[in-house]
Write a protein that holds these residues in place. Structure first.
Motif, PDB file in Angstrom:
ATOM      1  N   PRO A   4      49.197  56.563  19.330  1.00  0.00           N
ATOM      2  CA  PRO A   4      48.850  55.323  18.555  1.00  0.00           C
ATOM      3  C   PRO A   4      48.890  53.900  19.161  1.00  0.00           C
ATOM      4  O   PRO A   4      48.248  53.167  19.066  1.00  0.00           O
ATOM      5  CB  PRO A   4      50.018  55.532  17.314  1.00  0.00           C
ATOM      6  N   ARG A   5      50.039  53.992  20.094  1.00  0.00           N
ATOM      7  CA  ARG A   5      50.080  52.785  20.805  1.00  0.00           C
ATOM      8  C   ARG A   5      48.852  52.466  21.838  1.00  0.00           C
ATOM      9  O   ARG A   5      48.310  51.680  22.111  1.00  0.00           O
ATOM     10  CB  ARG A   5      51.248  52.851  21.672  1.00  0.00           C
ATOM     11  N   PHE A   6      48.389  53.965  22.544  1.00  0.00           N
ATOM     12  CA  PHE A   6      47.259  53.901  23.297  1.00  0.00           C
ATOM     13  C   PHE A   6      45.890  53.518  22.654  1.00  0.00           C
ATOM     14  O   PHE A   6      45.045  52.694  22.927  1.00  0.00           O
ATOM     15  CB  PHE A   6      47.273  55.233  23.711  1.00  0.00           C
ATOM     16  N   LEU A  11      41.577  49.402  21.933  1.00  0.00           N
ATOM     17  CA  LEU A  11      40.881  48.853  21.106  1.00  0.00           C
ATOM     18  C   LEU A  11      40.831  47.118  21.431  1.00  0.00           C
ATOM     19  O   LEU A  11      39.887  46.620  21.515  1.00  0.00           O
ATOM     20  CB  LEU A  11      41.277  48.879  19.265  1.00  0.00           C
ATOM     21  N   GLY A  12      42.394  46.809  21.762  1.00  0.00           N
ATOM     22  CA  GLY A  12      42.307  45.424  22.322  1.00  0.00           C
ATOM     23  C   GLY A  12      41.756  45.274  23.629  1.00  0.00           C
ATOM     24  O   GLY A  12      40.888  44.183  23.848  1.00  0.00           O
ATOM     25  N   ALA A  13      41.838  46.342  24.455  1.00  0.00           N
ATOM     26  CA  ALA A  13      40.845  46.070  25.821  1.00  0.00           C
ATOM     27  C   ALA A  13      39.300  46.021  25.576  1.00  0.00           C
ATOM     28  O   ALA A  13      38.895  45.131  26.344  1.00  0.00           O
ATOM     29  CB  ALA A  13      41.359  47.346  26.641  1.00  0.00           C
ATOM     30  N   LEU A  14      38.997  47.006  24.738  1.00  0.00           N
ATOM     31  CA  LEU A  14      37.573  47.171  24.202  1.00  0.00           C
ATOM     32  C   LEU A  14      36.985  45.650  23.566  1.00  0.00           C
ATOM     33  O   LEU A  14      35.911  45.304  23.956  1.00  0.00           O
ATOM     34  CB  LEU A  14      37.288  48.210  23.358  1.00  0.00           C
ATOM     35  N   ALA A  39      34.295  52.426  26.342  1.00  0.00           N
ATOM     36  CA  ALA A  39      34.998  53.190  25.630  1.00  0.00           C
ATOM     37  C   ALA A  39      35.049  54.649  25.998  1.00  0.00           C
ATOM     38  O   ALA A  39      36.295  55.313  26.217  1.00  0.00           O
ATOM     39  CB  ALA A  39      34.517  53.198  24.289  1.00  0.00           C
ATOM     40  N   VAL A  40      33.784  55.199  26.445  1.00  0.00           N
ATOM     41  CA  VAL A  40      33.699  56.671  26.831  1.00  0.00           C
ATOM     42  C   VAL A  40      34.512  56.754  28.211  1.00  0.00           C
ATOM     43  O   VAL A  40      35.409  57.744  28.274  1.00  0.00           O
ATOM     44  CB  VAL A  40      32.362  57.168  27.244  1.00  0.00           C
ATOM     45  N   LEU A  41      34.749  55.930  29.137  1.00  0.00           N
ATOM     46  CA  LEU A  41      35.174  56.159  30.363  1.00  0.00           C
ATOM     47  C   LEU A  41      36.913  55.763  30.235  1.00  0.00           C
ATOM     48  O   LEU A  41      37.603  56.548  30.735  1.00  0.00           O
ATOM     49  CB  LEU A  41      34.876  54.784  31.362  1.00  0.00           C
ATOM     50  N   ILE A  42      37.194  55.160  29.036  1.00  0.00           N
ATOM     51  CA  ILE A  42      38.645  55.044  28.958  1.00  0.00           C
ATOM     52  C   ILE A  42      39.012  56.376  28.292  1.00  0.00           C
ATOM     53  O   ILE A  42      40.139  56.836  28.572  1.00  0.00           O
ATOM     54  CB  ILE A  42      38.845  53.987  27.878  1.00  0.00           C
ATOM     55  N   GLN A  43      38.293  56.892  27.421  1.00  0.00           N
ATOM     56  CA  GLN A  43      38.635  58.228  27.042  1.00  0.00           C
ATOM     57  C   GLN A  43      38.647  59.373  27.881  1.00  0.00           C
ATOM     58  O   GLN A  43      39.558  59.981  27.866  1.00  0.00           O
ATOM     59  CB  GLN A  43      37.800  58.549  25.666  1.00  0.00           C
ATOM     60  N   VAL A  44      37.791  59.347  29.119  1.00  0.00           N
ATOM     61  CA  VAL A  44      37.904  60.345  29.818  1.00  0.00           C
ATOM     62  C   VAL A  44      38.943  60.209  30.684  1.00  0.00           C
ATOM     63  O   VAL A  44      39.737  61.115  31.158  1.00  0.00           O
ATOM     64  CB  VAL A  44      36.420  60.210  30.568  1.00  0.00           C
TER      65      VAL A  44
END
Length: 96
Positions: A4-6, A11-14, A39-44
């Motif tokens: 949840p913290r991640f 979302l803040g970074a995006l 967002a995709v790069l962060i998730q990867v």
């Protein structure tokens, strides 16, 4: 990693990325595409980090022989009456 913290941090970074991209490009469409790509790069990256942590833990467990497995902290507490440090180092619940 605490999920949840991640998610909140992501979302803040995006949001910061989207605002900066919009001011630089002036295009909502370009901002949306670039933010989606970010967002995709962060998730990867998050997936690879979790995969690495799981791999590292599995490797460490394989190195231990069956007789050297770490003691179960719940059994230690019941047997000795001591408070386990593992329980104290857990992150707090995200709603608290």
């Amino acid at each position: 990693m605490f999920a949840p913290r991640f998610v909140v941090s992501m979302l803040g970074a995006l949001a910061a990325f989207a605002i900066a991209t919009y001011f630089l490009t002036g295009s909502i469409a370009s901002t949306a595409v670039q933010t989606l790509l970010c967002a995709v790069l962060i998730q990867v990256g998050y997936f690879l980090a979790v995969l690495f942590l799981v791999w590292k833990e599995a490797r460490d467990r394989r190195k231990l022989s069956p007789g050297q497995l770490p003691a179960d902290p719940t059994n230690d507490e019941k047997q000795t009456g001591k408070l386990s440090l593992r329980r104290l180092n857990r992150p707090p619940h995200f709603n608290s």
